[in-house]
Write an enzyme that holds these catalytic residues in place. Structure first.
Site, PDB file in Angstrom:
ATOM      1  N   GLY A 120       0.825  -1.216   0.038  1.00  0.00           N
ATOM      2  CA  GLY A 120      -0.114  -0.001   0.069  1.00  0.00           C
ATOM      3  C   GLY A 120       0.841   1.203   0.308  1.00  0.00           C
ATOM      4  O   GLY A 120       2.119   1.270   0.374  1.00  0.00           O
TER       5      GLY A 120
ATOM      6  N   GLN B 284       3.543   9.992   1.350  1.00  0.00           N
ATOM      7  CA  GLN B 284       4.592   9.248   1.210  1.00  0.00           C
ATOM      8  C   GLN B 284       5.353   9.620  -0.216  1.00  0.00           C
ATOM      9  O   GLN B 284       6.601   9.359  -0.304  1.00  0.00           O
ATOM     10  CB  GLN B 284       4.268   7.865   1.213  1.00  0.00           C
ATOM     11  CG  GLN B 284       3.838   7.176   2.368  1.00  0.00           C
ATOM     12  CD  GLN B 284       3.674   5.777   2.393  1.00  0.00           C
ATOM     13  OE1 GLN B 284       2.706   4.947   1.974  1.00  0.00           O
ATOM     14  NE2 GLN B 284       4.916   4.892   2.771  1.00  0.00           N
TER      15      GLN B 284
ATOM     16  N   CYS C 220       7.060  -0.373   6.842  1.00  0.00           N
ATOM     17  CA  CYS C 220       6.549   0.701   5.922  1.00  0.00           C
ATOM     18  C   CYS C 220       7.591   1.227   4.975  1.00  0.00           C
ATOM     19  O   CYS C 220       8.695   1.135   5.220  1.00  0.00           O
ATOM     20  CB  CYS C 220       6.143   1.864   7.045  1.00  0.00           C
ATOM     21  SG  CYS C 220       5.530   3.495   6.187  1.00  0.00           S
ATOM     22  N   LEU C 221       7.244   1.392   3.751  1.00  0.00           N
ATOM     23  CA  LEU C 221       8.188   1.906   2.776  1.00  0.00           C
ATOM     24  C   LEU C 221       8.861   3.126   3.081  1.00  0.00           C
ATOM     25  O   LEU C 221      10.111   3.268   2.632  1.00  0.00           O
ATOM     26  CB  LEU C 221       7.400   1.901   1.417  1.00  0.00           C
ATOM     27  CG  LEU C 221       6.763   0.881   0.748  1.00  0.00           C
ATOM     28  CD1 LEU C 221       5.992   1.072  -0.564  1.00  0.00           C
ATOM     29  CD2 LEU C 221       8.178  -0.073   0.265  1.00  0.00           C
TER      30      LEU C 221
ATOM     31  N   HIS D 256      -3.214   1.327   8.301  1.00  0.00           N
ATOM     32  CA  HIS D 256      -1.859   1.842   8.328  1.00  0.00           C
ATOM     33  C   HIS D 256      -1.925   2.969   7.155  1.00  0.00           C
ATOM     34  O   HIS D 256      -1.380   3.918   7.520  1.00  0.00           O
ATOM     35  CB  HIS D 256      -0.961   0.702   7.625  1.00  0.00           C
ATOM     36  CG  HIS D 256       0.377   1.043   7.522  1.00  0.00           C
ATOM     37  ND1 HIS D 256       1.740   0.782   8.158  1.00  0.00           N
ATOM     38  CD2 HIS D 256       1.188   1.920   6.629  1.00  0.00           C
ATOM     39  CE1 HIS D 256       2.586   1.078   7.788  1.00  0.00           C
ATOM     40  NE2 HIS D 256       2.479   2.114   6.804  1.00  0.00           N
ATOM     41  N   GLU D 257      -2.415   2.729   6.186  1.00  0.00           N
ATOM     42  CA  GLU D 257      -2.439   3.879   5.126  1.00  0.00           C
ATOM     43  C   GLU D 257      -3.343   5.135   5.437  1.00  0.00           C
ATOM     44  O   GLU D 257      -2.844   6.196   5.150  1.00  0.00           O
ATOM     45  CB  GLU D 257      -3.001   3.502   3.712  1.00  0.00           C
ATOM     46  CG  GLU D 257      -1.997   2.313   3.069  1.00  0.00           C
ATOM     47  CD  GLU D 257      -0.820   2.363   3.094  1.00  0.00           C
ATOM     48  OE1 GLU D 257      -0.136   3.491   3.112  1.00  0.00           O
ATOM     49  OE2 GLU D 257       0.004   1.283   2.966  1.00  0.00           O
TER      50      GLU D 257
ATOM     51  N   HIS E 127      -1.315   7.354   7.826  1.00  0.00           N
ATOM     52  CA  HIS E 127      -0.555   8.240   6.940  1.00  0.00           C
ATOM     53  C   HIS E 127      -1.094   9.571   6.762  1.00  0.00           C
ATOM     54  O   HIS E 127      -0.495  10.576   6.875  1.00  0.00           O
ATOM     55  CB  HIS E 127      -0.035   7.502   5.541  1.00  0.00           C
ATOM     56  CG  HIS E 127       1.377   6.548   5.911  1.00  0.00           C
ATOM     57  ND1 HIS E 127       2.387   7.222   6.130  1.00  0.00           N
ATOM     58  CD2 HIS E 127       1.336   5.482   5.454  1.00  0.00           C
ATOM     59  CE1 HIS E 127       3.363   6.092   6.198  1.00  0.00           C
ATOM     60  NE2 HIS E 127       2.465   5.097   5.730  1.00  0.00           N
TER      61      HIS E 127
HETATM   62 NI    NI Z   1       3.480   3.195   5.379  1.00  0.00          NI
END
Ligand code: NI
Length: 168
Positions: free
Chosen positions: A46, A51, A89-90, A131-132, A135
């Site tokens: 995701g 991000q 997480c990216l 999670h998203e 963000h």
């Molecule tokens: Ni993330």
């Protein structure tokens, strides 16, 4: 379409609040395409717009188990249960942590056509949605660690194994 640069901690953009999208115009569709490319390019599950440095309430998710999801102005309307899960997480490369997440969630938002949709999800999809959506409020999974020592540095892994990690 193109892949975008993924912002990583401690970039302050990750701690800002994203704004509601009022009109779904060409720039929104363009960003959606680029975010999908960026998510797949990074083998992520995701991605949220902050991000990639854009403070709009927009997320994309593809768990590879269910259909890909694109949500504009998403919000969680219901959370059920709680469970402990590993999360990555990216924007926090090289780490993984243990967090508490809901067992299932109900989420409301718009699809790319501007139609209101409601999604009931459990397992990895519920985790990814929480999670998203976090963000979009500048919240990272490291804020939900079950205790501060439950953040682990990942040793360098062969590429095949790396892809199986849930990078959200
Ligand atoms: Ni993330």
């Amino acid at each position: 379409m193109a892949t975008l640069q993924i912002h990583v901690v401690p970039d302050p953009v990750l701690r800002q609040k994203a704004k509601r999208i009022r009109y779904i115009d060409r720039s929104v569709h363009h960003l959606i395409g680029n975010m999908m490319d960026t998510m797949y390019g990074a083998s992520g599950v995701g991605l949220a717009a902050p991000q990639v440095g854009v403070l709009w309430r927009l997320i994309v998710i593809d768990t590879r188990e269910e259909e890909a999801i694109i949500l504009i102005n998403p919000g969680i309307v219901k959370r059920l249960g709680s469970r402990m899960v590993n999360e990555g997480c990216l924007s926090i490369p090289g780490y993984e942590g243990e967090v508490t997440r809901a067992v299932s969630v109900t989420v409301k938002g718009w699809n790319p056509q501007g139609k209101e949709v409601r999604i009931k999800a459990s397992n990895l999809l519920a985790q990814a949605l929480e999670h998203e959506i976090d963000h979009l409020s500048g919240v990272l999974y490291t804020d939900h660690l079950i205790s501060p020592d439950r953040l682990y540095r990942l040793s360098p892994q062969p590429a095949a194994f790396k892809q199986s990690l849930a990078s959200l």
